[in-house]
Motif scaffolding. Structure first.
Motif, short mmCIF file in Angstrom:
data_model
loop_
_atom_site.label_atom_id
_atom_site.label_comp_id
_atom_site.label_asym_id
_atom_site.label_seq_id
_atom_site.Cartn_x
_atom_site.Cartn_y
_atom_site.Cartn_z
N ASN A 1 -12.46 30.04 15.57
CA ASN A 1 -11.60 31.22 15.57
C ASN A 1 -11.95 32.09 16.77
OD1 ASN A 1 -12.25 30.47 12.60
ND2 ASN A 1 -10.28 31.49 12.54
N THR B 1 -10.69 35.41 18.21
CA THR B 1 -9.78 36.40 17.65
C THR B 1 -9.62 37.62 18.54
OG1 THR B 1 -11.62 37.35 16.46
CG2 THR B 1 -10.30 35.75 15.29
N ALA C 1 -6.64 41.16 19.43
CA ALA C 1 -5.37 41.57 20.03
C ALA C 1 -4.21 40.67 19.60
CB ALA C 1 -5.49 41.63 21.55
N ILE D 1 -5.78 37.16 22.87
CA ILE D 1 -7.03 36.82 23.56
C ILE D 1 -7.16 35.30 23.65
CG2 ILE D 1 -9.55 36.92 23.41
CD1 ILE D 1 -8.75 39.68 23.78
N MET E 1 3.74 49.41 14.24
CA MET E 1 4.46 49.70 15.48
C MET E 1 4.34 48.52 16.45
SD MET E 1 6.04 52.30 15.11
CE MET E 1 6.39 54.00 15.05
N ASP F 1 4.15 54.50 11.41
CA ASP F 1 3.14 53.45 11.44
C ASP F 1 2.38 53.42 10.12
OD1 ASP F 1 1.50 51.57 13.33
OD2 ASP F 1 0.03 52.72 12.19
N LEU G 1 -6.82 47.90 22.54
CA LEU G 1 -5.47 48.32 22.18
C LEU G 1 -5.52 49.60 21.35
CD1 LEU G 1 -3.90 44.89 21.20
CD2 LEU G 1 -3.78 46.10 23.37
N VAL H 1 -1.48 52.38 16.64
CA VAL H 1 -0.06 52.72 16.54
C VAL H 1 0.78 52.10 17.66
CG1 VAL H 1 1.67 54.54 16.40
CG2 VAL H 1 -0.54 54.84 15.28
N LYS I 1 -2.72 49.48 26.13
CA LYS I 1 -4.03 48.99 26.57
C LYS I 1 -4.80 50.13 27.21
CE LYS I 1 -2.13 44.47 27.59
NZ LYS I 1 -1.65 43.60 28.66
N VAL J 1 -8.79 40.55 30.16
CA VAL J 1 -8.20 40.14 28.89
C VAL J 1 -9.17 40.36 27.74
CG1 VAL J 1 -7.27 38.20 27.60
CG2 VAL J 1 -6.72 38.46 30.01
N ASP J 2 -10.44 40.07 27.98
CA ASP J 2 -11.44 40.18 26.92
C ASP J 2 -11.54 41.60 26.37
OD1 ASP J 2 -12.57 37.68 26.33
OD2 ASP J 2 -13.48 37.64 28.31
N ASN K 1 -9.11 43.59 25.93
CA ASN K 1 -7.95 43.94 25.10
C ASN K 1 -8.33 44.10 23.65
OD1 ASN K 1 -6.23 43.94 27.22
ND2 ASN K 1 -5.20 42.03 26.73
N ALA K 2 -9.27 43.27 23.20
CA ALA K 2 -9.65 43.34 21.79
C ALA K 2 -10.66 44.44 21.52
CB ALA K 2 -10.22 42.00 21.34
N VAL L 1 -15.46 39.98 7.29
CA VAL L 1 -15.58 38.57 7.65
C VAL L 1 -15.14 37.71 6.46
CG1 VAL L 1 -17.27 36.74 8.02
CG2 VAL L 1 -17.34 38.80 9.42
N ALA M 1 -16.75 36.02 17.09
CA ALA M 1 -15.39 35.58 17.42
C ALA M 1 -15.39 34.39 18.36
CB ALA M 1 -14.60 36.74 18.05
N ASN M 2 -16.52 33.70 18.46
CA ASN M 2 -16.65 32.55 19.36
C ASN M 2 -16.34 32.89 20.81
OD1 ASN M 2 -17.47 30.15 17.92
ND2 ASN M 2 -15.62 30.49 16.70
N ARG M 3 -16.79 34.05 21.26
CA ARG M 3 -16.55 34.42 22.65
C ARG M 3 -17.86 34.78 23.33
NH1 ARG M 3 -13.08 39.39 21.64
NH2 ARG M 3 -13.05 39.59 23.89
N LEU N 1 -6.18 57.11 14.50
CA LEU N 1 -5.08 56.40 13.86
C LEU N 1 -4.34 57.29 12.89
CD1 LEU N 1 -3.58 53.77 13.10
CD2 LEU N 1 -5.39 53.32 11.45
#
Lengths: 322, 503
Positions: free
Chosen positions: A68, A70, A72, A76, A160, A183, B182, B185, B189, B196-197, B199-200, B340, B409-411, B450
């Protein structure tokens, strides 16, 4: 001169190295296949990926290991693995709705065509449009009419930019519904909590999450957003039948290979997957028990056509998403 | 909901789960007893091991580690005069003098038995309160969560210790780290710099592993070559529990009062066991008929500290399970563990994961029993563990950290994050900036943002806004009171401290 020689040797080594790979399709697969799942352990995408990998393992005779990766909404993993070595030993399991809505919302800048499509091999049991049981409306038409009567007061809890938001947009654009969209979380369970707590009036959540509340009479489902009625719930109409023909949100589970993976390998994987989906009784029972899913497996051409249609459907609402 | 009790019990009464609980308690006690290793670290280390387990096996193991880790601290506190974990600081006040008087066995017996009693009292409150709170928490919408997060953040002031500014720096750093990735709502970004990494965003687990494991390893590496000067009391024999029933009964009020303090402190976000032990000790001293004997080696002090810190476990689990807001760093790790294993904390937890929740309750009870038995009969083993040199332990922990990071997350990205956070944590220690406010900022910041953004959306529909949400207004008022009082107390304490330093 010396540099040139080194470069030549290097190039030669590369060619030699590449030669066996060109003939590798015949005895594919001969080693462990890594299957990257774009979503977290325990969810529906993960379940489907793990189930198909376990059954693939039996058919192919090599290990298929699920990892996995994971974050975004799957983007990703998809970004990281679309340019992976195209040797058929790394494949990606994801859901097509994430792929299409990430592109439509601008989270990713690529779609299904950044990959070799192996197969659309499953379809989720469907998002349902839900209201509390004491709500005065009993079907989609009544709900939309109510929003027109009292514009911007009936709250629709969505994620959203997610597929539930797109569903709201479709009702707004096509049928002039006047929801107040707020949202209420990317996780369906979070949206259910908000609905039950009275913080929102309407929401969209997968049938599996809503089932026990529908049965205990706390919540009613006005319609499913699937393109066809779910065989397990024949009395829940589709949104299509309820007067909003464009309101179709099908969450499709799909296997993808990095771009450039040889066609022979893709075809072999695809045929094996479709065979499992259509003919394996263990598979059929497992998806039914887990998620009320019915077997749904498409070959390479049909899969591409299905993904293309879904992408166009989503992209036509992209300008409202970005 | 009640129908889930029996399946919950059955789910933990399997050989594998019982084995994992005993194993978890045992390992937890080891982590708790070795100074520098904590309950939080034990959970950090073993979280990845639970990835492949079933939810109930995994969560039971983590709960067992938590119980063992909190209680194990008393061993070093009594025998070494060094608290094995921060939560047993107050145990040293009377535990060490008891050991010096030759009553090490009695001190340990008292500590273990009252740890057990505290855990059980905390558990009972957890079982009684959390379903009620869950039923109540369904009424919590954006306004309520937004102000709740604000209230919880205001409590950060009370745990910053002497230097308010440094505490706030830490809290804000946490909030800022959480904004990477991210946005809530609208999924914009933020601070991703095209990577890219990023982003999470950063995950809670990597921050915790970095701050609470890597940092500790680096810190311990500083003095790994220094000779150990602390004397370990090895002449320990516990007969029965080490004390008579009459002595036990004489502590009943102390036990109840200390447990109540532990539970309340546990429920409040961010204030961990260290403070609850100290508060209970002070309260016991003030209420005692012979306050002058405290600190000379009487069992009352050990009872207060150990029952309070263990009762805090049940307390800290209440907001964790029903609201998803952890009470301290260890429960923040448990939050990661629950997620998890797809157990979503929140008002619906009894509906969605009733069996697992009751499984957790029973696992906690069994862990308490296992802790009692293991510590009473295995004390010799733990005394020996205290002598294991750090240079053997630390590399193992480092490896487990990396495994934990990659398992998330296997990264590889997460591994680098853990390392960077570890170094950052070390630099923060050098600057005397506390870690815990950062964790709270990291968790509470996004909850605030949020729900603030959602509340704004709701306010556009219903202009009465927050004024139609009495619970939210309550939180608001309490927050203001907490801030004013904390600031005043802070100023007073700083002045007192300054005066005492000058004289």
């Amino acid at each position: 001169m010396k540099k040139f020689a080194t470069a030549l040797t290097f190039a030669a080594a590369l060619t030699v190295g590449a030669a066996p790979a060109a003939f590798a399709e015949d005895d594919y697969p001969s080693q462990t296949i890594t299957m990257i799942c774009s979503h977290g352990a325990g969810g529906d995408t993960d379940y489907n990926t793990r189930l198909i990998s376990r059954l693939l393992e039996k058919r192919l005779g090599v290990s298929v290991v699920v990892n996995n990766v994971t974050g975004a909404n799957g983007s990703i993993a998809l970004t990281q693995y679309k340019d992976e070595k195209p040797d058929g030993y790394t494949i990606v399991g994801t859901n097509a709705m994430s792929l299409a809505s990430n592109e439509a919302s601008g989270l990713s800048d690529f779609g299904y065509d950044a990959f070799e499509v192996i197969s659309v091999y499953g379809k989720q049991c469907g998002e349902n449009l839900l209201v509390r049981a004491d709500a005065p409306y009993n079907n989609l038409e009544e709900l939309i009419a109510a929003t027109q009567k009292d514009p911007d007061t009936i709250t629709l809890g969505v994620a959203m930019g997610g597929s539930s938001y797109i569903a709201g947009l479709i009702m707004q654009m096509d049928k002039d519904a006047k929801f107040a969209m707020v949202d209420a979380g990317g996780d369906g369970a979070e949206r259910m909590t908000s609905l039950l707590g009275g913080h929102i009036d309407v929401t969209i959540a997968p049938y599996t999450l809503a089932k026990e509340y529908i049965e205990s009479g706390k919540v009613k489902s006005l319609c499913t957003l699937m393109s066809d009625r779910l065989p397990a719930t024949p009395d829940i109409p589709t949104a299509r039948e309820s007067g909003v023909p464009n309101l179709m949100i099908d969450t499709l589970y799909v296997l993808l290979a990095p771009k450039g993976t040889p066609k022979e390998i893709v075809d072999k994987l695809s045929a094996t997957v479709v065979d499992i989906v259509n003919n394996d009784p263990e598979y059929k029972e497992a998806i039914m028990n887990f998620n009320f899913q019915e077997p749904y497996g498409l070959n390479v051409e049909d899969s591409i056509a299905r993904l293309k249609a879904q992408r166009e459907h989503m992209m036509s609402y992209a300008k409202y998403l970005q | 909901m009640l129908a889930d009790i029996i399946p919950g019990l059955m789910s933990v009464l399997t050989p594998t789960v019982l084995f994992f609980i005993i194993f978890g308690v045992f390992v937890g006690i080891i982590f708790g007893s070795i100074p520098g290793l904590t309950a939080t670290m034990a959970i950090v280390m073993f979280l990845p091991v639970t990835y492949t387990m079933s939810p109930i096996e995994g969560v039971s193991t983590l709960v067992a580690l938590y119980v063992g880790g909190i209680s194990g601290g008393l061993i070093a506190a009594i025998l070494l005069n060094i608290p094995g974990t921060p939560s047993s600081i107050a145990t040293t006040f009377d535990g060490t003098p008891m050991a010096r008087k030759g009553e090490a066995g009695k001190a340990l017996g008292v500590g273990v038995v009252f740890s057990f009693c505290g855990t059980i009292i905390g558990l009972l409150v957890l079982v009684l309160v959390s379903p009620l709170l869950a039923a109540f928490a369904i009424k919590f919408g954006p306004y309520e969560y937004c102000t709740l997060a604000l209230f919880a953040l205001s409590l950060v002031i009370s745990l910053t210790g002497r230097d308010l500014v440094k505490g706030l720096i830490s809290g804000l750093l946490g909030v800022m780290l959480a904004t990477v990735g991210l946005a809530p709502v609208d999924s914009a970004k933020r601070f991703t710099f095209g990577m890219v990494d990023l982003n999470a965003g950063f995950s809670l687990l990597t921050l915790l592993i970095g701050l609470f494991a890597i940092t500790e390893v680096i810190k311990a590496a500083e003095d790994v070559r220094k000779p150990v000067t602390a004397k370990i009391e090895t002449n320990v024999r516990i007969k029965g529990f080490g004390f008579s029933f009459a002595e036990f009964w004489s502590q009943k009020l102390n036990l109840l009062r200390s447990s109540a303090i532990g539970i309340v402190i546990g429920i409040l976000p961010g204030i961990g066991g260290a403070i609850s032990g100290m508060l209970a000790y002070t309260a016991a001293k003030n209420q005692s008929k012979h306050p002058e004997k405290f600190g000379t080696g009487i069992m009352d002090g050990v009872v207060a500290s150990e029952s309070a810190n263990n009762a805090g476990i049940g307390g800290a689990l209440i907001p964790l399970l029903t609201l998803g807001i952890p009470g301290d760093a260890a429960t923040a790790m448990l939050l990661g563990g629950l997620m998890v294993h797809q157990i979503a904390p929140g008002p619906l937890i009894f509906d969605k994961s009733g069996v697992e929740v009751f499984g957790i309750f029973f696992a906690l009870a069994i862990s308490a029993v296992a802790m009692l038995i293991i510590e009473l009969f295995g004390i010799k083993i733990f005394i020996r563990v205290l002598k294991v040199p750090k240079y053997l332990l630390l590399p193992v922990i480092m490896v487990l950290c990396v495994i934990g990071a990659i398992g998330n997350a296997n990264r590889m990205f997460d591994v680098w994050s853990v390392m960077v956070f570890g170094v950052m944590g070390y630099l923060l220690i050098k600057a005397k900036i506390p870690h815990v406010p950062m964790i709270l900022g990291f968790i509470l910041g996004p909850i605030f943002e949020l729900n603030f953004r959602r509340a704004v959306q709701h306010a556009q529909i219903d202009p009465s806004g927050v004024f139609s949400h009495p619970i939210a207004i309550c939180f608001f008022v309490v927050t203001i009171i907490v801030v004013i009082f904390s600031l005043r107390r802070q100023r007073k304490e700083a002045a007192l401290l300054k005066a005492s330093e000058e004289s």
